[in-house]
Each structure stands twice: as C-alpha cells, then as structure tokens.
Design an enzyme around this catalytic site. Structure first.
Site, PDB file in Angstrom:
ATOM      1  N   GLN A 113       2.867   9.957   1.262  1.00  0.00           N
ATOM      2  CA  GLN A 113       4.200   9.347   1.282  1.00  0.00           C
ATOM      3  C   GLN A 113       5.054   9.743   0.080  1.00  0.00           C
ATOM      4  O   GLN A 113       6.257   9.519   0.081  1.00  0.00           O
ATOM      5  CB  GLN A 113       4.081   7.819   1.360  1.00  0.00           C
ATOM      6  CG  GLN A 113       3.499   7.351   2.679  1.00  0.00           C
ATOM      7  CD  GLN A 113       3.334   5.849   2.697  1.00  0.00           C
ATOM      8  OE1 GLN A 113       2.372   5.322   2.154  1.00  0.00           O
ATOM      9  NE2 GLN A 113       4.290   5.142   3.290  1.00  0.00           N
TER      10      GLN A 113
ATOM     11  N   HIS B  58      -4.382   1.307   7.688  1.00  0.00           N
ATOM     12  CA  HIS B  58      -3.041   1.903   7.740  1.00  0.00           C
ATOM     13  C   HIS B  58      -2.933   3.085   6.760  1.00  0.00           C
ATOM     14  O   HIS B  58      -2.506   4.183   7.128  1.00  0.00           O
ATOM     15  CB  HIS B  58      -2.015   0.815   7.409  1.00  0.00           C
ATOM     16  CG  HIS B  58      -0.596   1.265   7.361  1.00  0.00           C
ATOM     17  ND1 HIS B  58       0.372   0.801   8.225  1.00  0.00           N
ATOM     18  CD2 HIS B  58       0.047   2.131   6.526  1.00  0.00           C
ATOM     19  CE1 HIS B  58       1.536   1.383   7.935  1.00  0.00           C
ATOM     20  NE2 HIS B  58       1.362   2.185   6.897  1.00  0.00           N
ATOM     21  N   GLU B  59      -3.345   2.839   5.509  1.00  0.00           N
ATOM     22  CA  GLU B  59      -3.213   3.901   4.490  1.00  0.00           C
ATOM     23  C   GLU B  59      -4.155   5.071   4.793  1.00  0.00           C
ATOM     24  O   GLU B  59      -3.804   6.224   4.577  1.00  0.00           O
ATOM     25  CB  GLU B  59      -3.486   3.347   3.086  1.00  0.00           C
ATOM     26  CG  GLU B  59      -2.582   2.205   2.652  1.00  0.00           C
ATOM     27  CD  GLU B  59      -1.102   2.468   2.848  1.00  0.00           C
ATOM     28  OE1 GLU B  59      -0.668   3.639   2.792  1.00  0.00           O
ATOM     29  OE2 GLU B  59      -0.370   1.483   3.094  1.00  0.00           O
TER      30      GLU B  59
ATOM     31  N   GLY C 258       0.826  -1.200   0.000  1.00  0.00           N
ATOM     32  CA  GLY C 258       0.000   0.000   0.000  1.00  0.00           C
ATOM     33  C   GLY C 258       0.859   1.248   0.000  1.00  0.00           C
ATOM     34  O   GLY C 258       2.010   1.229   0.456  1.00  0.00           O
TER      35      GLY C 258
ATOM     36  N   HIS D  78      -2.596   7.455   7.116  1.00  0.00           N
ATOM     37  CA  HIS D  78      -1.607   8.348   6.481  1.00  0.00           C
ATOM     38  C   HIS D  78      -2.277   9.641   6.015  1.00  0.00           C
ATOM     39  O   HIS D  78      -1.690  10.718   6.097  1.00  0.00           O
ATOM     40  CB  HIS D  78      -0.981   7.668   5.259  1.00  0.00           C
ATOM     41  CG  HIS D  78       0.212   6.819   5.558  1.00  0.00           C
ATOM     42  ND1 HIS D  78       1.369   7.323   6.100  1.00  0.00           N
ATOM     43  CD2 HIS D  78       0.446   5.493   5.374  1.00  0.00           C
ATOM     44  CE1 HIS D  78       2.256   6.347   6.239  1.00  0.00           C
ATOM     45  NE2 HIS D  78       1.720   5.219   5.804  1.00  0.00           N
TER      46      HIS D  78
ATOM     47  N   CYS E   7       5.808  -0.342   6.919  1.00  0.00           N
ATOM     48  CA  CYS E   7       5.392   0.880   6.226  1.00  0.00           C
ATOM     49  C   CYS E   7       6.559   1.326   5.348  1.00  0.00           C
ATOM     50  O   CYS E   7       7.704   1.312   5.803  1.00  0.00           O
ATOM     51  CB  CYS E   7       5.059   1.962   7.256  1.00  0.00           C
ATOM     52  SG  CYS E   7       4.601   3.540   6.515  1.00  0.00           S
ATOM     53  N   LEU E   8       6.268   1.714   4.123  1.00  0.00           N
ATOM     54  CA  LEU E   8       7.343   2.124   3.215  1.00  0.00           C
ATOM     55  C   LEU E   8       8.066   3.371   3.712  1.00  0.00           C
ATOM     56  O   LEU E   8       9.179   3.650   3.280  1.00  0.00           O
ATOM     57  CB  LEU E   8       6.796   2.349   1.800  1.00  0.00           C
ATOM     58  CG  LEU E   8       6.292   1.071   1.097  1.00  0.00           C
ATOM     59  CD1 LEU E   8       5.699   1.412  -0.260  1.00  0.00           C
ATOM     60  CD2 LEU E   8       7.421   0.051   0.951  1.00  0.00           C
TER      61      LEU E   8
HETATM   62 NI    NI Z   1       2.579   3.321   5.676  1.00  0.00          NI
END
Ligand code: NI
Length: 174
Positions: free
Chosen positions: A51, A135-136, A46, A139, A93-94
């Site tokens: 991000q 999660h997304e 995701g 963000h 998480c990226l």
């Molecule tokens: Ni993340």
C-alpha cells in the site's frame, strides 16, 4: 520516521504480489517504522507494504481501542498456518477511503511471522485481529477486499473509486 503516501485503488501496484524479505536490516526496520507512522496518521488498524508501493512481505497492525495504549504488531514474511470457523465483518481499507463492506472471513487464524527484530513468533488471532491479519496478508498477494464482494457491490465500489481517482465528487457516498 515519515508518513508515506498510501496508494489507492485502482492503482495497479496494489495488484502486484510482494516478495519475501531476505534479511531484517536497518533499512527494513526503517520501512516498518514508517509504515507504522503512516498507519497511525491515516488512521487505520493495518497497513501492508504494497500500500506504500513496496513489494515486500511486511504488514503492521494495531487493533488497540482509541483509549487503550498502542499495541503495534509487526509481521515480516507472515504465513497463516490454520483457519477455523466463519464470520462476517464490516471492513474498510486505507486504499479504499470511505468504503466499508461486509466481508466473509475465517473466525480464527494461526499466523507465523518475524517481528521487527527478525525474531520468529506465532500468534492465535480472533475477532478484529484475525480479520486484520487475513486482510493484510491478502494485500501481500495483490488481493483486495473487493475481490470478496459479489459482482454488483464490486462494480459500485469500483465506480466510486474511479470517480475519486478522476477527482470528481462521488454521489454514492452515504
Ligand atoms: Ni487494506
């Protein structure tokens, strides 16, 4: 399409709330396509627009297994309308490379959003998809997975990311 640079914690832009998309224009679709390419290149399951430094309410998710065909889901102006149950999931998480932590989440969520064509859709999600949606979606409000950790773990992750940002080798890996 292009692979975009992914912001890493503690980049302050990750804390900014995103604003709704007013219209799904070709520019928005290009952003969505770039986000998908960026997510696949990482690789990740995701990615939220925050991000890649764009403060718009958009995220992309693909929870397909390695050997399965891709299953890209695009969420524009998403809204989680119900949450049920509880579970704990090992999340990454990226924006926190190398970090995996247990996070408490709702087991199932119902979400509404617009797709890449600006068409409304609704979705019931459970398991990994449910986790990814939650999660997304956080963000988009400038919230991060570390906000869900206890103070000691949170501090460890912050230190690790700070060291990474300073370009030093972390000794807490592993
Ligand atoms: Ni993340």
């Amino acid at each position: 399409m292009a692979v975009l640079p992914i912001l890493e914690y503690p980049d302050k832009r990750l804390r900014e709330p995103a604003r709704p998309v007013e219209a799904v224009t070709p520019e928005i679709q290009r952003l969505v396509d770039d986000m998908a390419e960026t997510m696949y290149a990482a690789p990740g399951v995701g990615l939220a627009a925050n991000q890649v430094g764009v403060l718009l309410r958009i995220f992309v998710i693909d929870t397909a297994g390695e050997d399965d065909p891709s299953d890209l889901k695009v969420f524009i102006n998403p809204e989680i309308t119900s949450r049920e149950g509880e579970m704990v999931w090992q999340e990454g998480c990226l924006s926190f490379p190398g970090v995996t932590e247990s996070v408490e989440r709702a087991e199932r969520v119902h979400v509404r959003a617009l797709d890449r064509d600006g068409k409304p859709f609704e979705l019931d999600a459970e398991g990994l998809l449910s986790v990814a949606v939650q999660h997304e979606n956080e963000h988009l409000d400038g919230k991060l997975m570390i906000d869900k950790l206890g103070p000691v773990k949170k501090r460890l992750v912050q230190r690790k990311m700070q060291k990474r940002a300073e370009g030093r080798t972390s000794s807490v890996d592993g």
